[in-house]
Design a protein around this motif. Sequence first.
Motif, PDB file in Angstrom:
ATOM      1  N   ASN A  44      10.323  56.445 -71.940  1.00 53.00           N
ATOM      2  CA  ASN A  44       9.810  55.128 -72.345  1.00 53.00           C
ATOM      3  C   ASN A  44       9.634  55.045 -73.853  1.00 53.00           C
ATOM      4  O   ASN A  44       9.920  54.012 -74.456  1.00 53.00           O
ATOM      5  CB  ASN A  44       8.499  54.808 -71.626  1.00 53.00           C
ATOM      6  N   ASP A  45       9.150  56.136 -74.457  1.00 54.83           N
ATOM      7  CA  ASP A  45       9.018  56.173 -75.918  1.00 54.83           C
ATOM      8  C   ASP A  45      10.396  56.073 -76.576  1.00 54.83           C
ATOM      9  O   ASP A  45      10.574  55.346 -77.559  1.00 54.83           O
ATOM     10  CB  ASP A  45       8.335  57.465 -76.376  1.00 54.83           C
ATOM     11  N   LEU A  46      11.362  56.825 -76.042  1.00 60.97           N
ATOM     12  CA  LEU A  46      12.722  56.765 -76.586  1.00 60.97           C
ATOM     13  C   LEU A  46      13.287  55.349 -76.493  1.00 60.97           C
ATOM     14  O   LEU A  46      13.904  54.852 -77.440  1.00 60.97           O
ATOM     15  CB  LEU A  46      13.643  57.728 -75.830  1.00 60.97           C
ATOM     16  N   LYS A  47      13.066  54.708 -75.366  1.00 62.99           N
ATOM     17  CA  LYS A  47      13.555  53.348 -75.165  1.00 62.99           C
ATOM     18  C   LYS A  47      12.929  52.394 -76.177  1.00 62.99           C
ATOM     19  O   LYS A  47      13.637  51.588 -76.803  1.00 62.99           O
ATOM     20  CB  LYS A  47      13.251  52.880 -73.741  1.00 62.99           C
ATOM     21  N   ALA A  48      11.612  52.479 -76.351  1.00 63.73           N
ATOM     22  CA  ALA A  48      10.909  51.582 -77.278  1.00 63.73           C
ATOM     23  C   ALA A  48      11.419  51.761 -78.709  1.00 63.73           C
ATOM     24  O   ALA A  48      11.674  50.778 -79.419  1.00 63.73           O
ATOM     25  CB  ALA A  48       9.397  51.833 -77.210  1.00 63.73           C
ATOM     26  N   ILE A  49      11.595  53.001 -79.125  1.00 68.26           N
ATOM     27  CA  ILE A  49      12.096  53.259 -80.480  1.00 68.26           C
ATOM     28  C   ILE A  49      13.549  52.811 -80.595  1.00 68.26           C
ATOM     29  O   ILE A  49      13.950  52.212 -81.603  1.00 68.26           O
ATOM     30  CB  ILE A  49      11.922  54.747 -80.849  1.00 68.26           C
ATOM     31  N   GLY A  50      14.346  53.056 -79.565  1.00 68.59           N
ATOM     32  CA  GLY A  50      15.735  52.614 -79.572  1.00 68.59           C
ATOM     33  C   GLY A  50      15.855  51.106 -79.742  1.00 68.59           C
ATOM     34  O   GLY A  50      16.710  50.617 -80.495  1.00 68.59           O
ATOM     35  N   ILE A  51      15.000  50.368 -79.069  1.00 68.04           N
ATOM     36  CA  ILE A  51      14.996  48.900 -79.185  1.00 68.04           C
ATOM     37  C   ILE A  51      14.666  48.497 -80.622  1.00 68.04           C
ATOM     38  O   ILE A  51      15.330  47.630 -81.205  1.00 68.04           O
ATOM     39  CB  ILE A  51      14.009  48.277 -78.175  1.00 68.04           C
ATOM     40  N   GLN A  52      13.653  49.135 -81.202  1.00 69.91           N
ATOM     41  CA  GLN A  52      13.258  48.810 -82.582  1.00 69.91           C
ATOM     42  C   GLN A  52      14.363  49.161 -83.575  1.00 69.91           C
ATOM     43  O   GLN A  52      14.658  48.383 -84.489  1.00 69.91           O
ATOM     44  CB  GLN A  52      11.976  49.554 -82.950  1.00 69.91           C
ATOM     45  N   GLU A  53      14.970  50.321 -83.410  1.00 69.44           N
ATOM     46  CA  GLU A  53      16.007  50.756 -84.344  1.00 69.44           C
ATOM     47  C   GLU A  53      17.259  49.881 -84.221  1.00 69.44           C
ATOM     48  O   GLU A  53      17.845  49.500 -85.231  1.00 69.44           O
ATOM     49  CB  GLU A  53      16.329  52.232 -84.143  1.00 69.44           C
ATOM     50  N   LYS A  54      17.664  49.566 -83.021  1.00 68.21           N
ATOM     51  CA  LYS A  54      18.822  48.683 -82.832  1.00 68.21           C
ATOM     52  C   LYS A  54      18.572  47.333 -83.485  1.00 68.21           C
ATOM     53  O   LYS A  54      19.420  46.807 -84.213  1.00 68.21           O
ATOM     54  CB  LYS A  54      19.117  48.507 -81.344  1.00 68.21           C
ATOM     55  N   SER A  55      17.411  46.769 -83.251  1.00 68.81           N
ATOM     56  CA  SER A  55      17.050  45.482 -83.839  1.00 68.81           C
ATOM     57  C   SER A  55      17.060  45.561 -85.369  1.00 68.81           C
ATOM     58  O   SER A  55      17.543  44.645 -86.046  1.00 68.81           O
ATOM     59  CB  SER A  55      15.667  45.058 -83.336  1.00 68.81           C
ATOM     60  N   ALA A  56      16.543  46.663 -85.908  1.00 69.95           N
ATOM     61  CA  ALA A  56      16.492  46.828 -87.369  1.00 69.95           C
ATOM     62  C   ALA A  56      17.882  46.924 -87.979  1.00 69.95           C
ATOM     63  O   ALA A  56      18.140  46.373 -89.048  1.00 69.95           O
ATOM     64  CB  ALA A  56      15.668  48.067 -87.723  1.00 69.95           C
ATOM     65  N   VAL A  57      18.792  47.618 -87.305  1.00 69.67           N
ATOM     66  CA  VAL A  57      20.175  47.706 -87.792  1.00 69.67           C
ATOM     67  C   VAL A  57      20.809  46.317 -87.765  1.00 69.67           C
ATOM     68  O   VAL A  57      21.455  45.894 -88.733  1.00 69.67           O
ATOM     69  CB  VAL A  57      21.003  48.714 -86.966  1.00 69.67           C
ATOM     70  N   LEU A  58      20.626  45.588 -86.675  1.00 66.36           N
ATOM     71  CA  LEU A  58      21.205  44.252 -86.559  1.00 66.36           C
ATOM     72  C   LEU A  58      20.639  43.286 -87.601  1.00 66.36           C
ATOM     73  O   LEU A  58      21.352  42.425 -88.113  1.00 66.36           O
ATOM     74  CB  LEU A  58      20.978  43.696 -85.147  1.00 66.36           C
ATOM     75  N   GLU A  59      19.357  43.436 -87.929  1.00 64.97           N
ATOM     76  CA  GLU A  59      18.688  42.563 -88.888  1.00 64.97           C
ATOM     77  C   GLU A  59      19.065  42.890 -90.336  1.00 64.97           C
ATOM     78  O   GLU A  59      18.973  42.044 -91.214  1.00 64.97           O
ATOM     79  CB  GLU A  59      17.171  42.699 -88.710  1.00 64.97           C
TER      80      GLU A  59
END
Length: 133
Positions: A44-59
Amino acid sequence: MKKFYIASSFKNIEMVRFVSQQLIKRGFLHTYDWTQNERVSTFNDLKAIGIQEKSAVLESDFLIVILPAGKGSHIELGIALGQGKKIYLYSPDDEINHFETTSTFYHLPEVEKCIGTIEELIEKVCKINPFVE
């Protein structure tokens, strides 16, 4: 305001923080600072960080990859390439140009290779992306 994201490994954490601080001082916006994360121990921690990092790359407007980097950084590189973003690939030595150790993706037109000091990387990024209010 130009937005950036830095991909690298935990072993380069101080270098990532230094580059981030220098770019922020010059008017850039860091989309996500993963260096503030603790080591995780659950999916769950990996998923949460993955979501944040993906969003940050896209932004971000551009991505900086500081080598050596791990699999997560290379996935972030792939996301940025897929979005047509400018990428700065930093290596302190010329290893990225050694045929035996390089990646095909390091040599695409949207990838700007930066070999030398970390200060030279910062100057190159600022020269190509001047801050304009």
